[in-house]
Structures are given as C-alpha cells and as structure tokens.
Write a protein that holds these residues in place. Sequence first.
Motif, PDB file in Angstrom:
ATOM      1  N   ILE A 115      17.610  11.721 -93.877  1.00 38.30           N
ATOM      2  CA  ILE A 115      19.302  11.458 -94.135  1.00 38.30           C
ATOM      3  C   ILE A 115      19.728  11.820 -95.185  1.00 38.30           C
ATOM      4  O   ILE A 115      20.910  11.931 -96.049  1.00 38.30           O
ATOM      5  CB  ILE A 115      19.498   9.991 -94.410  1.00 38.30           C
ATOM      6  N   GLN A 116      19.459  12.495 -95.535  1.00 31.47           N
ATOM      7  CA  GLN A 116      19.875  13.573 -97.890  1.00 31.47           C
ATOM      8  C   GLN A 116      20.704  14.468 -96.534  1.00 31.47           C
ATOM      9  O   GLN A 116      21.527  14.813 -95.140  1.00 31.47           O
ATOM     10  CB  GLN A 116      18.599  14.431 -98.038  1.00 31.47           C
ATOM     11  N   PRO A 117      22.017  15.031 -97.845  1.00 29.89           N
ATOM     12  CA  PRO A 117      22.884  16.325 -97.584  1.00 29.89           C
ATOM     13  C   PRO A 117      22.506  17.387 -97.316  1.00 29.89           C
ATOM     14  O   PRO A 117      21.686  18.618 -97.105  1.00 29.89           O
ATOM     15  CB  PRO A 117      23.334  16.303 -99.150  1.00 29.89           C
ATOM     16  N   SER A 118      23.207  18.009 -95.902  1.00 26.19           N
ATOM     17  CA  SER A 118      22.803  19.156 -95.781  1.00 26.19           C
ATOM     18  C   SER A 118      24.689  19.991 -95.067  1.00 26.19           C
ATOM     19  O   SER A 118      25.700  18.782 -95.190  1.00 26.19           O
ATOM     20  CB  SER A 118      22.811  19.065 -93.987  1.00 26.19           C
ATOM     21  N   GLN A 119      24.844  21.118 -94.446  1.00 28.36           N
ATOM     22  CA  GLN A 119      25.721  21.629 -94.008  1.00 28.36           C
ATOM     23  C   GLN A 119      26.487  21.887 -93.066  1.00 28.36           C
ATOM     24  O   GLN A 119      25.755  22.963 -92.593  1.00 28.36           O
ATOM     25  CB  GLN A 119      26.774  22.382 -95.602  1.00 28.36           C
ATOM     26  N   SER A 120      24.231  21.762 -92.462  1.00 32.13           N
ATOM     27  CA  SER A 120      23.872  22.703 -91.292  1.00 32.13           C
ATOM     28  C   SER A 120      24.991  22.315 -90.426  1.00 32.13           C
ATOM     29  O   SER A 120      24.444  22.763 -89.007  1.00 32.13           O
ATOM     30  CB  SER A 120      22.648  22.310 -91.287  1.00 32.13           C
ATOM     31  N   ASP A 121      25.841  21.533 -90.080  1.00 27.55           N
ATOM     32  CA  ASP A 121      26.892  21.468 -88.974  1.00 27.55           C
ATOM     33  C   ASP A 121      28.127  22.536 -88.778  1.00 27.55           C
ATOM     34  O   ASP A 121      29.415  22.105 -88.354  1.00 27.55           O
ATOM     35  CB  ASP A 121      27.923  20.193 -88.682  1.00 27.55           C
ATOM     36  N   TYR A 122      27.986  23.582 -90.078  1.00 29.98           N
ATOM     37  CA  TYR A 122      29.520  24.056 -90.286  1.00 29.98           C
ATOM     38  C   TYR A 122      29.607  24.747 -88.847  1.00 29.98           C
ATOM     39  O   TYR A 122      30.647  24.664 -88.549  1.00 29.98           O
ATOM     40  CB  TYR A 122      28.189  25.398 -90.887  1.00 29.98           C
ATOM     41  N   PHE A 123      28.703  25.486 -87.742  1.00 28.63           N
ATOM     42  CA  PHE A 123      29.115  26.285 -86.845  1.00 28.63           C
ATOM     43  C   PHE A 123      29.441  25.441 -85.944  1.00 28.63           C
ATOM     44  O   PHE A 123      29.845  24.949 -84.854  1.00 28.63           O
ATOM     45  CB  PHE A 123      27.312  26.723 -85.531  1.00 28.63           C
ATOM     46  N   LEU A 124      29.011  24.296 -85.397  1.00 26.69           N
ATOM     47  CA  LEU A 124      28.965  22.584 -84.850  1.00 26.69           C
ATOM     48  C   LEU A 124      30.539  22.561 -84.948  1.00 26.69           C
ATOM     49  O   LEU A 124      31.570  22.457 -84.031  1.00 26.69           O
ATOM     50  CB  LEU A 124      28.304  21.694 -84.967  1.00 26.69           C
ATOM     51  N   ALA A 125      31.358  23.072 -86.242  1.00 24.09           N
ATOM     52  CA  ALA A 125      32.710  22.157 -86.489  1.00 24.09           C
ATOM     53  C   ALA A 125      33.334  23.372 -86.153  1.00 24.09           C
ATOM     54  O   ALA A 125      34.155  23.371 -85.724  1.00 24.09           O
ATOM     55  CB  ALA A 125      32.145  21.502 -88.380  1.00 24.09           C
ATOM     56  N   THR A 126      32.517  24.408 -86.706  1.00 23.09           N
ATOM     57  CA  THR A 126      34.321  25.765 -86.980  1.00 23.09           C
ATOM     58  C   THR A 126      33.587  26.472 -85.263  1.00 23.09           C
ATOM     59  O   THR A 126      35.145  27.420 -85.625  1.00 23.09           O
ATOM     60  CB  THR A 126      33.845  26.532 -88.250  1.00 23.09           C
ATOM     61  N   ARG A 127      32.887  26.248 -84.902  1.00 28.29           N
ATOM     62  CA  ARG A 127      32.558  26.628 -83.230  1.00 28.29           C
ATOM     63  C   ARG A 127      34.010  25.955 -82.515  1.00 28.29           C
ATOM     64  O   ARG A 127      33.858  26.700 -80.927  1.00 28.29           O
ATOM     65  CB  ARG A 127      31.735  27.210 -82.801  1.00 28.29           C
ATOM     66  N   GLY A 128      34.808  24.626 -82.207  1.00 27.56           N
ATOM     67  CA  GLY A 128      35.076  23.349 -81.438  1.00 27.56           C
ATOM     68  C   GLY A 128      34.057  23.303 -81.448  1.00 27.56           C
ATOM     69  O   GLY A 128      33.064  23.368 -80.727  1.00 27.56           O
ATOM     70  N   PRO A 129      33.618  21.466 -81.788  1.00 28.07           N
ATOM     71  CA  PRO A 129      32.900  20.836 -81.632  1.00 28.07           C
ATOM     72  C   PRO A 129      32.733  20.504 -80.055  1.00 28.07           C
ATOM     73  O   PRO A 129      33.084  18.903 -80.298  1.00 28.07           O
ATOM     74  CB  PRO A 129      32.543  19.805 -82.887  1.00 28.07           C
ATOM     75  N   GLY A 130      32.409  20.739 -78.967  1.00 20.20           N
ATOM     76  CA  GLY A 130      32.569  20.592 -77.804  1.00 20.20           C
ATOM     77  C   GLY A 130      32.729  21.342 -76.934  1.00 20.20           C
ATOM     78  O   GLY A 130      32.696  22.530 -77.096  1.00 20.20           O
ATOM     79  N   HIS A 131      31.986  20.989 -74.954  1.00 16.39           N
ATOM     80  CA  HIS A 131      32.982  22.625 -74.344  1.00 16.39           C
ATOM     81  C   HIS A 131      33.956  22.689 -74.275  1.00 16.39           C
ATOM     82  O   HIS A 131      35.159  21.679 -74.673  1.00 16.39           O
ATOM     83  CB  HIS A 131      32.373  21.308 -73.194  1.00 16.39           C
ATOM     84  N   GLY A 132      34.677  23.572 -73.569  1.00 16.00           N
ATOM     85  CA  GLY A 132      35.712  24.306 -73.177  1.00 16.00           C
ATOM     86  C   GLY A 132      36.233  25.639 -74.435  1.00 16.00           C
ATOM     87  O   GLY A 132      35.501  25.475 -76.176  1.00 16.00           O
ATOM     88  N   ASP A 133      36.983  26.190 -74.590  1.00 16.85           N
ATOM     89  CA  ASP A 133      37.702  26.818 -75.495  1.00 16.85           C
ATOM     90  C   ASP A 133      38.552  26.639 -76.116  1.00 16.85           C
ATOM     91  O   ASP A 133      39.698  25.758 -76.305  1.00 16.85           O
ATOM     92  CB  ASP A 133      38.862  28.165 -74.837  1.00 16.85           C
ATOM     93  N   PHE A 134      38.200  26.001 -77.383  1.00 19.76           N
ATOM     94  CA  PHE A 134      39.084  25.478 -78.542  1.00 19.76           C
ATOM     95  C   PHE A 134      38.630  25.325 -80.049  1.00 19.76           C
ATOM     96  O   PHE A 134      37.129  25.365 -80.941  1.00 19.76           O
ATOM     97  CB  PHE A 134      39.514  24.063 -77.775  1.00 19.76           C
ATOM     98  N   HIS A 135      39.298  24.580 -80.959  1.00 24.72           N
ATOM     99  CA  HIS A 135      39.146  25.154 -82.612  1.00 24.72           C
ATOM    100  C   HIS A 135      39.040  23.310 -82.695  1.00 24.72           C
ATOM    101  O   HIS A 135      40.755  22.576 -82.229  1.00 24.72           O
ATOM    102  CB  HIS A 135      40.045  26.043 -82.917  1.00 24.72           C
ATOM    103  N   VAL A 136      38.767  23.023 -84.316  1.00 26.53           N
ATOM    104  CA  VAL A 136      39.757  21.510 -84.742  1.00 26.53           C
ATOM    105  C   VAL A 136      39.807  22.095 -86.270  1.00 26.53           C
ATOM    106  O   VAL A 136      39.104  23.138 -86.555  1.00 26.53           O
ATOM    107  CB  VAL A 136      38.642  20.754 -84.539  1.00 26.53           C
ATOM    108  N   ILE A 137      40.817  21.740 -86.531  1.00 28.59           N
ATOM    109  CA  ILE A 137      40.830  22.234 -87.949  1.00 28.59           C
ATOM    110  C   ILE A 137      40.141  21.216 -88.496  1.00 28.59           C
ATOM    111  O   ILE A 137      39.419  20.207 -88.500  1.00 28.59           O
ATOM    112  CB  ILE A 137      42.465  21.290 -88.860  1.00 28.59           C
TER     113      ILE A 137
END
Lengths: 354, 180
Positions: A115-137
Amino acid sequence: MQEKVLMKGNEALAEAAILAGCRHYFGYPITPQTEVAAYMSKKMPKIGGVFLQAESEIAAINMVYGVAATGKRCMTSSSSPGIALKCEGISYLAGSDLPALIVNVQRGGPGLGGIQPSQSDYFLATRGPGHGDFHVIVLAPASVQEMADMTLKGFELADKYRMPCMLLADGTMGQMMEPVVLPDPVEIDTTPKDWAVTGTECKREHHIVNSLYLSPKKLEDINLERFERYKQIEENECLWEEFMMEDAEICIVSCGITARVSRNAILEARKQGIKVGMIRPITLWPFPKKALLSAADKVKSFISVELNMGQMKEDIELAIRCKKPVYGCTRVGGMITTVDDILASIKEAAKGEE
Amino acid sequence: MADHQIIIAGFGGQGLLFSGKVLAYAGLAENRQLSWLPSYGPEMRGGTANCTVILSDEPIGSPIVDHPNVVMVMNNPSLDKYENMVAPGGKLFVDSALISRKVERDDIDVYYIPATQLAKEMGAPTLANMILLGAIVKETGCVSDEHLDEGLRHAVPARHADLIDLNIKALELGKNYTQA
C-alpha cells in the motif's frame, strides 16, 4: 482567488473536481486513495451531486461510462489493483470517444502488492490502459497544488479532445498535506453537445454512443481519425518543467514524488560542484519528447529517477533517440529513492563522462 | 534555524499525526512553506506511526526527510529507528515515562520529558503528545506561540472544540517543563 488552505492531496483533488463542475463520482475504497471517496461522500449530497460507492471497480468505471455518454463531467478514482480492473471500461470510453477523469493514486505491485507509494503503473497508464489501440492523456502532479490544478486541467483536456484522462499520482501525493490555493469554480459550457445522449424528445436524430464497429473499414477509419487527434495532442499539450537546466551537464528526468526528492539531490550535487538539472514531465502521455531531444544536444547524460524498474527510462531513450546514455535510479515495492540514492547515481553518471 | 525538518514518532493512537497537524496549521498561519507527510500503513492501529513536518522559508523539495533536525519519540522502537538519523546538532525529544533507555549520541541535544506521566498528573492522559509539542516549540522556536495557538484551533475538529483549553494547558506545561 481563494485563500490558502491545508489539505491532503486526495482531498485537494476531490475538491478541485467539484470546482471543475464534476457532480458524478463513482468509486470503491482502496488505500491510498480512500480519502477521495470519503470527501465526495460528504460533499456531493450537499451540492446536489452523486456519490456512489459501487459494488466493484468494474461497476464504478461502467457508471462513469454511462454518465460520460450524457456529456456531464464525471470521474472515478482508485489505486493500482483497482485501476487494473477498470481498464476494460477505460478502453470502452476511449472507443466511444467519451471524456472522463480517472484518478490513480499508485501503490506497489504487481498483484495486490503493497500500500506504499509507487510509480509502477507508468506503462499501464502511458501505453493505453486497456485493450485496443488508444491513449489516455496522463498527468503526473508533484505537489498538492498540482493535484488540484491537474484535476482541473484533466477535465478540460478530456472535454477538449473527447477522451479519458488519467491523473497519475502516487501514495505520497495522495496522503501528504501542503498549503494549496484551490481554483475558482469553473463555468461549465452548457451548450448541448452534438454527440451526448440526453433524450431526443422526438425533436432530433438519435445520438449513438458505441464502440462496436463490425465493418473493418469503418473501424479502421475511426482509429485513424482518433490517432490524428492524438497527433494534435502530442503537438499541443505536452507539459513539463525545467529546473536548473541552463548549464546542466547531467539531466535528471523524474515526475511526482521522485521529482521532489531529485530537487534536493540536485541542490546537494551542485554544492559539490556537479552541474545537474532536471526535466520533470507533467504530461506522461503525451511525453515531452522535444524538450528531452533538445536537452540531449546539451547534456552529457540523463538519469531516470522513478519508483519502478525503469519504465520511463525507455521513453527517455526513445525521445533522445539513444543519443546519450540514460542511467537509472529506481526503488520499488513502496520504497522511495532517497537523496543519497540519487546522489550516488549522479556521481556514477558524472564519472561515466570522464 | 530557518528550516525545521521534524519527525514525530511513536505508537498509533498517541496523537502523533495530530501533533504534526497542529504544527502544520501553525506554519500555515505564519504563511511559511510547509509539508506534512503521515505514515498510512496498518501501523496506525497500534504499531509504530509517524509523521514528517517540514517548516521552511524556502520552497520545499522532498517532503521526505532522511536527517531530521527535530525528532520527538514516544516509544522504544521509534528511538531505536530515529536516534541515528537525527542531523548532528539536532534536537531529540524523548517521552522518558515510556522510554527507559538513554540516548547514546553526544552530538545532539536531548530533552527527557516524562510527558505521559505529566499528562496523567494533569488529568489528561491522552495529551502527552501536546506536552512534548510544547517543549519542541519552546526549544526550537519553529513556530511562534501565537501561531501555535492558532494552529491548534484549526487542527481540533469543531466537535472537540471544548478540548482546546486543555490542549493549551498541556502545551504550556511542556513549554515550562524544559525551562525548569
């Protein structure tokens, strides 16, 4: 302008969302972002808004999908494992071109992690969090003030480009208190949106919100159109901050809490005569590639300081086209890089030059 | 000292995060740069808990402190953990009613205050934290008395407003204890 108040990052972002005109919050508790839901549960009923604790993260993101289709500002928040559950819904939002704000106050992973701080969702966030071709800001705040400001910015960008936006914070940003000047309430544009599903009253054609296209040609065209929009975003919406870069020979790249620690390390290194500066990406997607590429012509090396095993380091190497070496300074699992950790990396990088 | 980097540590339930909040609100009243960072793990329910408060005249970089110049400890594990982290010349405040051992370092100022016992004697056993905080403010001058008072009033939730006077009494007790 409002007066300076003391708030936790989680509370500041919740209040900023309300000031941004968000009246629909759907969530599910998880450390270290539970204060967002707690704040919304107290505030929303008093201002005619909706607070709903869903039965799961998946339910919450689909409630967001529903409200987003009506053109109203809406949001959900969670932490890493909960965000993983939301990814299906985020993909549907992106596939239906709907704006929404998703807050991720990251904790250590994978799995339930810690439960302590992390930045390990960097890939998840920046590569499009989900299936298919897309981005989120993706916005990465580095102070409680930015937790508030970036929430506002996130809603604006989501509306402007009709796409989901993720506020990617970490446990420290969510839990710490700092003085913050909250933004003034936003005047929401109430002009009917030409895509929102609000009822036709038999007076206009139906608006259809959908992500299913069985014609390959049609689906390809929609993807191409969406990526044209992404190109504009990469061109126009990159945000970053430079610190002591004028004469820097080593450039630290870091966001969120590690950028804060890096700042101390830079001041310490400069006392020891090492010229270090920092480029702090504020948007992680779009990644400030141009700023880094132009820095690559001036500095001798880069150091990526992050709370994961070197995910952002890959983006730095791509941005600078591997023109200069990129060192890594990382801690994981909820551990946070110390000033001494970063100083050691700075010295290693400085030595690497000789 | 323009820059106070303070760690407050002990058991969950001793009001450590609250003490930090009082300081943070006092810093806000003084219009200083500040940060307040709590531990937020399961330790809040009885294990060790701590919070870090930075009060500064300069913009604050990291809210995490590796070498605090002011430390307050209210249990043995916290003394063991933080004794060696205190910056040379720093000040260490020990609740000597709960911690029997002495501090080994001789390059820092140590204040032994039997806060938990003093709190019991004044009929407010939960206010040992405020007694120690009073001593910190007195010895470090990290915030003014006036702003400490204002910080306390902001940090106490409205439903507990009747406890403000008792808290002020505890702060005063701590300030006067180190004077003696």
